[in-house]
Structures are given as structure tokens and as C-alpha cells.
Design a protein around this motif. Structure first.
Motif, PDB file in Angstrom:
ATOM      1  N   SER A 252       0.621  -1.256  -0.019  1.00 41.06           N
ATOM      2  CA  SER A 252      -0.117  -0.029  -0.138  1.00 41.06           C
ATOM      3  C   SER A 252       0.876   1.417  -0.019  1.00 41.06           C
ATOM      4  N   SER A 253       0.338   2.444  -0.562  1.00 44.20           N
ATOM      5  CA  SER A 253       0.947   3.587  -0.486  1.00 44.20           C
ATOM      6  C   SER A 253       1.078   4.150   0.993  1.00 44.20           C
ATOM      7  N   GLU A 254       0.296   3.841   1.751  1.00 45.67           N
ATOM      8  CA  GLU A 254       0.069   4.026   3.144  1.00 45.67           C
ATOM      9  C   GLU A 254       0.050   5.641   3.104  1.00 45.67           C
ATOM     10  N   PRO A 255      -0.980   6.413   2.613  1.00 43.83           N
ATOM     11  CA  PRO A 255      -0.953   7.767   2.426  1.00 43.83           C
ATOM     12  C   PRO A 255      -1.070   8.660   3.874  1.00 43.83           C
ATOM     13  N   ASP A 256      -0.413   9.670   3.702  1.00 38.65           N
ATOM     14  CA  ASP A 256      -0.387  10.768   4.753  1.00 38.65           C
ATOM     15  C   ASP A 256      -1.757  11.435   4.476  1.00 38.65           C
ATOM     16  N   LYS A 257      -2.649  11.580   5.541  1.00 43.26           N
ATOM     17  CA  LYS A 257      -3.986  12.381   5.183  1.00 43.26           C
ATOM     18  C   LYS A 257      -3.916  13.923   5.724  1.00 43.26           C
TER      19      LYS A 257
END
Length: 367
Positions: A252-257
Motif C-alpha cells: 500500500s502507498s500508506e498515504p498521509d492524510k
């Protein structure tokens, strides 16, 4: 043991069948069990109204899928079919979908999502059972283009679980549930009495070892479904030929929100490297099918369903291989014929010790 024929509403539609000619009843861990019943033609009127069959000893019901009649051997009717878990093979998952909770809770939510009782796509006569007692956690999203049975096999088995559609004989209802593997090996954490199968203990006989490379797979597609930043990604892992086991990736790109926008914290190259490794690991799991089958003494110290069951992890000593192992019972077949009962168990594992011995033998032959 008694057998009952059930109608389309899972209600009893016959007197108990006690004098059948023969019965083979198989329960399996990673696929629906099956049965083969042969009985006298005089039962045909009841059979023609039946849709299911219930086995009192097993406490399980099965779907009657084929009925055949022959004049040979005393006008015998043959019924074959699979246990109720086969209903899951009839429900296709049409799109990707994600849920949260423990693995068992996710399994129940997935069942309700695609086969909700009372909904347009409901499975016949099947409701949702209780999802209690399982604390295993894991991310197991559903993927479109497979059946509920496929999803359960790829998702639940990795957590030592299997789907079960349990039939309540008293209430004449069936409910979806999840069953967890029980560890009955020596020194197990649960404190259960261990089960030890060995010919030296005189509780097994006629051991057979099977080695099968026909299912050898050396090609995989690893899929990262609908990532928030990178979308759907596919990585192909190939060694020689084009078989296609499909692996669902946890990359997963493991996004920062933060700041109201999604920013990936893992690069696409890193995601694909993770996917490639998952593909290689999947291929290692899909190389050789090995198992041992043995006949278990019916009058021995262990009673089927009381002391052990399909899916249990037990201690087993192979008289053929001379190896003691902790192995899972992957299927059990009960055969009733002419008043006699036999039990055959299939025991499978990774056989790492056996493979090591085989490599040593091959090296000595080639040296």
C-alpha cells in the motif's frame, strides 16, 4: 447412525434411512465435503421430493446434486452431492469491497454483504450465525471475480480458519459460521488432550504416502487493488510456464492524510518490490501436493468427532516415511458398507523434513 431426507425448506420428508446399502461421507477442511449414498429403489418416492440429506452422526447436512438409478445389483439408487458449504461456490463476488474487524467478523460481514438473508442475492435457507470467540486480526479485502468459497479459502485458511454452514436439525435452519483449527499436538497452548496417530500405537493402518506435482505452479499475478494513491497495480512473477495463481497483495502507498490531501509515504517502486516478494512466497506455497492417508482404527482410543475432527493439528508418525510430524487432518472419509464402518484420514503438511530427506537421496544418486 441415521440419515434423513430433507425437502427444499430443509424440513424432514422421510422416515430415517437406516438400511442403506453403502455410504461414503467425506468432510474436508479447505473445500466442501461430499457424500455417495446407495440404497434400495423402494426409497425413490421420498428421494424424488428431497433436496438435502442430514447425517445424524456428523451433525451435518448436504445438498443432493445427482440421482442415478440402475437395474444392476438389486435395483439401487445412487445419490451424490456436497456438504452445505458448497452453497458458497454459487455466489460470485462482483466487485472489490473492504471491511474491518477481526478475521471472523470480516468473514461474517462479507457473507452478509454478498448473501444477506432476505436480500436479492440471498443464499437459499442460510442465515448468518454468531461471530464470537475469534480474536485474529488481519486485512483481508474481498476481490471481484471470485466466489465466496474462493474468498474464504484464500482469506480464512491463512488464519487457520474455514467457513462452515451449520445445519440445526431441531430448528431446521442453516447458518453461516467460521470454524477455527484446534491444536491437539503434545504441549499445545490450549491444554487439550493430545492426539497421537501411529501404527506403533495400533490406531492406524494401511498408511499411504502421496507425492503429486501435477498442480505445480511457477507463475503468479500479484494484485494491489484500488490503492488510494497509485490505484490498481499488477506485478507478474514468472519462472518458466504460464500458470496463473492470483495473489492479493498487502502492499500500500500508506498515504498521509494531513492537510486534506493524500500523500503517499511509500513509493510505487517499494510497493512493487513488496508485491514481487509476495508473489515469490506464493509460488513456494504452490509447488508440491503431499499428503498421507491412513485408516484409523474405529475401536481405538480416539473417537472421531469426540477426540479429533477435520482441521485439527495432531501428532502423526508415518510408518512409511519414518518421520514424526505435527500435521493437520485435511479430510476424513467414513465408509459404511454391509454394517461395517471404516475411517480414512488424509493428513497434510509442508513435509519439510521429508523434502530434506528427498534432496539428500537425490544428491547421493547424482554424485
Amino acid at each position: 447412525m441415521e440419515l434423513y431426507l430433507l425437502d427444499k425448506q430443509m424440513q424432514i420428508c422421510s422416515m430415517p434411512l437406516e438400511d442403506f446399502t453403502s455410504l461414503q461421507w467425506t468432510e474436508s477442511w479447505s473445500e466442501p465435503g461430499k457424500f455417495d449414498l446407495r440404497l434400495d429403489y423402494r426409497y425413490f418416492p421420498e428421494i424424488s421430493r428431497a433436496r438435502y440429506i442430514y447425517n445424524t452422526d456428523a451433525g451435518k447436512a448436504a445438498i443432493i446434486e445427482t440421482i442415478s438409478y440402475t437395474m444392476a445389483d438389486g435395483q439401487t439408487v445412487q445419490l451424490t452431492g456436497r456438504l452445505l458449504e458448497s452453497l458458497l461456490t454459487r455466489r460470485i463476488i462482483e466487485k472489490s469491497w473492504r471491511t474491518t474487524g477481526t478475521v471472523a467478523e470480516q468473514a461474517h460481514k462479507t457473507f452478509l454483504h454478498y448473501a444477506s438473508p432476505g436480500g436479492d442475492r440471498a443464499l437459499e435457507n442460510v442465515t448468518d450465525g454468531a461471530a464470537e470467540g475469534y480474536t485474529d486480526t488481519g486485512d483481508i479485502p474481498t476481490t471481484g471475480g471470485q466466489t465466496l468459497a474462493d474468498w474464504a479459502d484464500t482469506s480464512l485458511n491463512s488464519y487457520d480458519m474455514t467457513p462452515e454452514i451449520a445445519y440445526d436439525f431441531a430448528a431446521a435452519t442453516a447458518a453461516f459460521g467460521v470454524r477455527k483449527r484446534t491444536d491437539r499436538t503434545q504441549g499445545n497452548a490450549g491444554g487439550l488432550s493430545p492426539v497421537l496417530f501411529s501404527q506403533s500405537f495400533e490406531n492406524t493402518k494401511n498408511d499411504k504416502y502421496g507425492y503429486d506435482e501435477t498442480e505445480l505452479k511457477n507463475h503468479a499475478y500479484v494484485v494491489m487493488e484500488d490503492d488510494p494513491c497509485y490505484g490498481r497495480q499488477v506485478v507478474e512473477i514468472s519462472t518458466q510456464t504460464a500458470e496463473e495463481p492470483r495473489v492479493k497483495s498487502k502492499a500500500s502507498s500508506e498515504p498521509d492524510k494531513s492537510g486534506g490531501t493524500l500523500t503517499p509515504t511509500v513509493t510505487l517502486a517499494e510497493c512493487k518490490a513488496t508485491m514481487a516478494q509476495e508473489g515469490r512466497e506464493a509460488l513456494l506455497d504452490r509447488t508440491i501436493l503431499e499428503s498421507v492417508t491412513c485408516e484409523i482404527e474405529t475401536n481405538g482410543i480416539y473417537e472421531y468427532r469426540r477426540d479429533y475432527a477435520v482441521g485439527d493439528l495432531v501428532n502423526y508418525t508415518s510408518s512409511i516415511l519414518g518421520v514424526e510430524m505435527a500435521a493437520q487432518i485435511t479430510s476424513v472419509t467414513e465408509t459404511y458398507e454391509r454394517g461395517a464402518r471404516t475411517i480414512k484420514a488424509q493428513i497434510g503438511k509442508d513435509f519439510s523434513a521429508v523434502n530434506y530427506l528427498r534432496r539428500l537421496v537425490n544428491r547421493s544418486k547424482n554424485s
